[in-house]
Design a protein around this motif. Structure first.
Motif, PDB file in Angstrom:
ATOM      1  N   PRO A 174      34.522  44.530 155.992  1.00 32.99           N
ATOM      2  CA  PRO A 174      34.569  44.346 157.451  1.00 32.99           C
ATOM      3  C   PRO A 174      35.872  44.853 158.058  1.00 32.99           C
ATOM      4  CG  PRO A 174      33.895  42.320 156.367  1.00 32.99           C
ATOM      5  CD  PRO A 174      34.310  43.268 155.282  1.00 32.99           C
ATOM      6  N   GLY A 175      36.975  44.722 157.328  1.00 35.06           N
ATOM      7  CA  GLY A 175      38.267  45.189 157.814  1.00 35.06           C
ATOM      8  C   GLY A 175      38.253  46.670 158.134  1.00 35.06           C
ATOM      9  N   ALA A 176      37.523  47.445 157.334  1.00 32.90           N
ATOM     10  CA  ALA A 176      37.432  48.884 157.570  1.00 32.90           C
ATOM     11  C   ALA A 176      36.790  49.159 158.925  1.00 32.90           C
ATOM     12  CB  ALA A 176      36.621  49.540 156.464  1.00 32.90           C
ATOM     13  N   PHE A 177      35.718  48.408 159.233  1.00 35.47           N
ATOM     14  CA  PHE A 177      35.043  48.607 160.518  1.00 35.47           C
ATOM     15  C   PHE A 177      35.950  48.209 161.681  1.00 35.47           C
ATOM     16  CE2 PHE A 177      31.415  48.530 157.679  1.00 35.47           C
ATOM     17  CZ  PHE A 177      30.611  49.520 158.218  1.00 35.47           C
ATOM     18  N   PHE A 178      36.658  47.078 161.522  1.00 30.47           N
ATOM     19  CA  PHE A 178      37.573  46.642 162.579  1.00 30.47           C
ATOM     20  C   PHE A 178      38.626  47.703 162.870  1.00 30.47           C
ATOM     21  CE2 PHE A 178      36.486  42.089 161.480  1.00 30.47           C
ATOM     22  CZ  PHE A 178      35.886  41.844 162.697  1.00 30.47           C
ATOM     23  N   VAL A 179      39.316  48.144 161.808  1.00 38.07           N
ATOM     24  CA  VAL A 179      40.417  49.079 161.985  1.00 38.07           C
ATOM     25  C   VAL A 179      39.905  50.395 162.575  1.00 38.07           C
ATOM     26  CG1 VAL A 179      42.192  50.417 160.798  1.00 38.07           C
ATOM     27  CG2 VAL A 179      41.806  48.040 160.169  1.00 38.07           C
ATOM     28  N   LEU A 180      38.806  50.903 162.016  1.00 38.31           N
ATOM     29  CA  LEU A 180      38.250  52.153 162.525  1.00 38.31           C
ATOM     30  C   LEU A 180      37.853  52.012 163.987  1.00 38.31           C
ATOM     31  CD1 LEU A 180      37.346  55.022 161.764  1.00 38.31           C
ATOM     32  CD2 LEU A 180      35.099  54.090 161.263  1.00 38.31           C
ATOM     33  N   GLY A 181      37.203  50.912 164.322  1.00 38.54           N
ATOM     34  CA  GLY A 181      36.760  50.683 165.696  1.00 38.54           C
ATOM     35  C   GLY A 181      37.926  50.647 166.667  1.00 38.54           C
ATOM     36  N   PHE A 182      38.978  49.919 166.293  1.00 36.88           N
ATOM     37  CA  PHE A 182      40.131  49.833 167.187  1.00 36.88           C
ATOM     38  C   PHE A 182      40.839  51.175 167.323  1.00 36.88           C
ATOM     39  CE2 PHE A 182      39.849  45.166 166.706  1.00 36.88           C
ATOM     40  CZ  PHE A 182      39.927  44.849 168.057  1.00 36.88           C
ATOM     41  N   LEU A 183      40.889  51.944 166.227  1.00 30.99           N
ATOM     42  CA  LEU A 183      41.538  53.256 166.307  1.00 30.99           C
ATOM     43  C   LEU A 183      40.754  54.206 167.206  1.00 30.99           C
ATOM     44  CD1 LEU A 183      42.884  53.955 162.705  1.00 30.99           C
ATOM     45  CD2 LEU A 183      44.187  53.589 164.779  1.00 30.99           C
ATOM     46  N   ILE A 184      39.416  54.170 167.079  1.00 29.60           N
ATOM     47  CA  ILE A 184      38.593  55.015 167.944  1.00 29.60           C
ATOM     48  C   ILE A 184      38.814  54.631 169.409  1.00 29.60           C
ATOM     49  CG2 ILE A 184      36.217  55.584 168.607  1.00 29.60           C
ATOM     50  CD1 ILE A 184      35.485  55.273 165.634  1.00 29.60           C
ATOM     51  N   ALA A 185      38.833  53.317 169.666  1.00 30.15           N
ATOM     52  CA  ALA A 185      39.057  52.847 171.033  1.00 30.15           C
ATOM     53  C   ALA A 185      40.408  53.318 171.550  1.00 30.15           C
ATOM     54  CB  ALA A 185      38.978  51.317 171.070  1.00 30.15           C
ATOM     55  N   LEU A 186      41.416  53.273 170.698  1.00 28.84           N
ATOM     56  CA  LEU A 186      42.756  53.680 171.095  1.00 28.84           C
ATOM     57  C   LEU A 186      42.791  55.166 171.448  1.00 28.84           C
ATOM     58  CD1 LEU A 186      45.764  52.714 171.238  1.00 28.84           C
ATOM     59  CD2 LEU A 186      46.024  53.664 168.948  1.00 28.84           C
ATOM     60  N   VAL A 187      42.142  55.981 170.592  1.00 27.06           N
ATOM     61  CA  VAL A 187      42.115  57.426 170.857  1.00 27.06           C
ATOM     62  C   VAL A 187      41.390  57.710 172.177  1.00 27.06           C
ATOM     63  CG1 VAL A 187      41.174  59.613 170.067  1.00 27.06           C
ATOM     64  CG2 VAL A 187      42.358  58.127 168.465  1.00 27.06           C
ATOM     65  N   ARG A 188      40.260  57.011 172.380  1.00 25.67           N
ATOM     66  CA  ARG A 188      39.514  57.198 173.633  1.00 25.67           C
ATOM     67  C   ARG A 188      40.372  56.836 174.847  1.00 25.67           C
ATOM     68  NH1 ARG A 188      33.844  57.734 172.423  1.00 25.67           N
ATOM     69  NH2 ARG A 188      34.176  59.481 171.018  1.00 25.67           N
ATOM     70  N   TYR A 189      41.092  55.722 174.726  1.00 24.72           N
ATOM     71  CA  TYR A 189      41.938  55.246 175.817  1.00 24.72           C
ATOM     72  C   TYR A 189      43.010  56.283 176.146  1.00 24.72           C
ATOM     73  CZ  TYR A 189      45.518  52.488 178.190  1.00 24.72           C
ATOM     74  OH  TYR A 189      46.483  52.041 179.068  1.00 24.72           O
ATOM     75  N   LEU A 190      43.664  56.807 175.086  1.00 20.31           N
ATOM     76  CA  LEU A 190      44.729  57.778 175.301  1.00 20.31           C
ATOM     77  C   LEU A 190      44.191  59.060 175.928  1.00 20.31           C
ATOM     78  CD1 LEU A 190      46.801  57.341 172.025  1.00 20.31           C
ATOM     79  CD2 LEU A 190      47.388  56.564 174.330  1.00 20.31           C
ATOM     80  N   GLN A 191      42.990  59.472 175.461  1.00 25.46           N
ATOM     81  CA  GLN A 191      42.383  60.697 176.000  1.00 25.46           C
ATOM     82  C   GLN A 191      42.073  60.545 177.479  1.00 25.46           C
ATOM     83  OE1 GLN A 191      39.098  61.542 173.389  1.00 25.46           O
ATOM     84  NE2 GLN A 191      40.173  63.297 172.514  1.00 25.46           N
ATOM     85  N   ARG A 192      41.513  59.376 177.820  1.00 24.80           N
ATOM     86  CA  ARG A 192      41.131  59.144 179.213  1.00 24.80           C
ATOM     87  C   ARG A 192      42.370  59.122 180.105  1.00 24.80           C
ATOM     88  NH1 ARG A 192      36.629  54.778 180.230  1.00 24.80           N
ATOM     89  NH2 ARG A 192      35.587  56.322 178.973  1.00 24.80           N
TER      90      ARG A 192
END
Lengths: 195, 199
Positions: A174-192
Motif C-alpha cells: 500500500p505504501g507504494a500506491f500512497f507515495v506514487l499517488g502523492f508524487l503524481i499529484a505533486l507533479v500535476r500541481y507544479l505543472q498547473r
C-alpha cells in the motif's frame, strides 16, 4: 524538437512514471529501497537505450506486419543480457530485484518508445529519447524508493538515519500506491502552477 | 531506403535473421558470464559454511539427504578436524516462507548443538521478514547453543507453543526459520548417526 528537448523531455515533461503513467509494475513493486529503485531504473535505461538504437537502425529492414514480434525479440535479448550481467557482476542487486529484471521485457515503456519513437525517427534521436526516458524512469523510481525507505525503515541507500521500526506500511505494497499517488499529484500541481 | 514490403518471404527472412543474431548474442553473453555466476554460488556457500562453523578451518564433506515428505534435498557438509567429527554445516531450506522459499546454513557441533545460523538466500519483505538476516536484527541469535535433538529447546515460535520469540509482524517468516532449522537438525542427526553405524 531540438536534440536537447528530446533528451530532457523524459525527465519531467513526459516522465514515463509520473506523467505518462506507463509501466506501473516496477515503480510499485521494486521500490522498497532507494538502491532497488536506482538499480531497476538503470537496468531499464540500458534496455531502452539499446533497443531504441537497434530498432531505429533496423526500422527499414523489418516489414510492418512483423514489427511487434521483431521488437519483442530485440528487447528480450537485451533484457536477458542485463539479467546475466547483473547476476554475474552485481549478485546482491540481482537477488533483491529478482524476477523484476526479467519482467522489463513486458514493460510498456520499452515497447512504447520502440513503437512511438524509434520506429519513426533517426538513430541518434532514438538513442537520446531512450536515454532521456530511461533517466526519467530511474529518477522517479529512485525518488519513490528514497521516500519509502526513509519512512518505512528510517534509512536512505541502506544508511540508517533513524533507528527503530519506521512506518511499516510504506515498505509494504500500500505504501507504494500512497507515495506514487502523492508524487503524481505533486507533479500535476507544479505543472498547473507553471501554466 | 524504403520500408520492406510485408510479403511472406520478407517477413520470414527478417524475423529469422533477427532471431539468429539475438540467439548468437545471448549465447555469447551466457558463455562469458557462466563461470562467474557459478563461482558466486560456490563462494557464497563456502562463505556461509565458514560463518556457521566458527573455529573450524578445512575442507568439508558434502552429503545430500532427502527427508521423508520433503520436496527438496538438504546438504550436510560434515566437518572433520584431525580425524574427528567437529560438526557440520547444513544447507537447509523452507517452503513455508512468506515468499514461499528461503535457504539457510545451520552449523552444528558434534553433539548437535547449534553453533550459528546464516541466511543464504531469501526474498522476505524488506523491513519485516528480512529481519531474519543477522545484519537486520538479533532474531537469529536465539538459536545459538540450542540443541534441537533433546527436547528441552522446543524449536517453534511462542504462538505455536515453542520457545522462539517471533519477529514482530513477521510470524510467518519466523515460523519458516524454525521449520528450516528443524529440517537441518533432523538431517544432521540422521547423517551423523548413520556415519556412526558404518564405523
Amino acid at each position: 524538437m531540438s536534440k536537447v528537448q528530446i533528451l530532457t523531455k523524459g525527465l519531467l515533461k513526459e516522465n514515463p512514471t509520473l506523467v505518462l503513467i506507463l509501466g506501473m509494475c516496477p515503480p510499485l513493486a521494486v521500490t522498497t529501497s532507494a538502491m532497488n529503485g536506482l538499480g531497476m531504473g538503470l537496468a531499464t535505461t540500458f534496455v531502452l537505450l539499446m533497443s531504441n538504437l537497434l530498432i531505429s537502425s533496423l526500422k527499414n529492414f523489418i516489414p510492418d506486419s512483423v514489427r511487434i514480434p521483431a521488437f519483442i525479440v530485440i528487447i528480450a535479448t537485451f533484457v536477458s543480457i542485463v539479467d546475466l550481467l547483473l547476476q554475474s557482476y552485481l549478485p546482491a542487486l540481482s537477488d533483491s530485484l529478482g524476477l523484476f529484471i526479467k519482467l522489463i521485457v513486458v514493460n510498456c515503456i520499452v515497447l512504447g518508445r520502440a513503437e512511438a519513437f524509434a520506429s519513426k525517427n533517426s538513430v541518434f534521436d532514438s538513442m537520446l529519447d531512450g536515454l532521456g526516458m530511461g533517466l526519467g524512469f530511474t529518477l522517479s523510481l529512485t525518488l519513490i524508493g528514497i521516500i519509502r525507505e526513509l519512512l518505512g525503515s528510517g534509512a536512505i541507500f541502506g544508511h540508517t538515519l533513524i533507528s527503530g521500526d519506521g512506518i511499516l506500511i510504506f515498505v509494504l505494497a500500500p505504501g507504494a500506491f500512497f507515495v506514487l499517488g502523492f508524487l503524481i499529484a505533486l507533479v500535476r500541481y507544479l505543472q498547473r502552477k507553471k501554466n | 531506403m524504403a520500408q520492406k514490403e510485408s510479403n511472406l518471404r520478407n517477413m520470414v527472412f527478417s524475423l529469422t535473421l533477427i532471431v539468429l543474431v539475438a540467439s548468437a548474442a545471448l549465447a555469447g553473453v551466457y558463455v562469458i558470464t557462466k563461470p562467474s555466476i557459478d563461482g558466486q554460488e560456490v563462494a557464497k556457500t563456502q562463505e556461509a559454511i565458514k560463518a556457521v562453523l566458527p573455529g573450524f578451518s578445512g575442507k568439508t564433506e558434502r552429503v545430500a539427504i532427502k527427508l521423508p515428505n520433503d520436496a527438496d534435498s538438504v546438504f550436510v557438509n560434515l566437518a572433520y578436524q584431525d580425524g574427528e567429527l567437529f560438526g557440520g554445516a547444513v544447507q537447509t531450506y523452507t517452503d513455508k516462507a512468506f515468499k514461499s522459499y528461503f535457504s539457510l546454513m545451520v552449523g552444528f557441533d558434534a553433539g548437535g548443538n547449534i553453533l550459528e545460523t546464516e541466511v543464504i538466500k531469501m526474498e522476505e519483505t524488506p523491513g519485516l521478514g528480512d529481519k531474519i538476516n543477522k545484519s537486520k536484527s538479533n532474531f537469529s541469535d536465539q538459536f545459538v547453543k540450542m540443541c534441537p535433538a533433546n527436547n528441552e529447546f522446543n524449536l517453534k515460535v511462542k504462538k505455536d507453543g515453542g520457545t522462539v520469540d517471533a519477529i514482530t509482524a513477521a510470524t510467518i517468516s519466523s515460523r519458516a526459520y524454525c521449520d528450516a532449522v528443524n529440517r537441518a537438525a533432523k538431517a544432521f542427526d540422521i547423517v551423523t548417526k548413520k556415519g556412526a553405524n558404518n564405523e
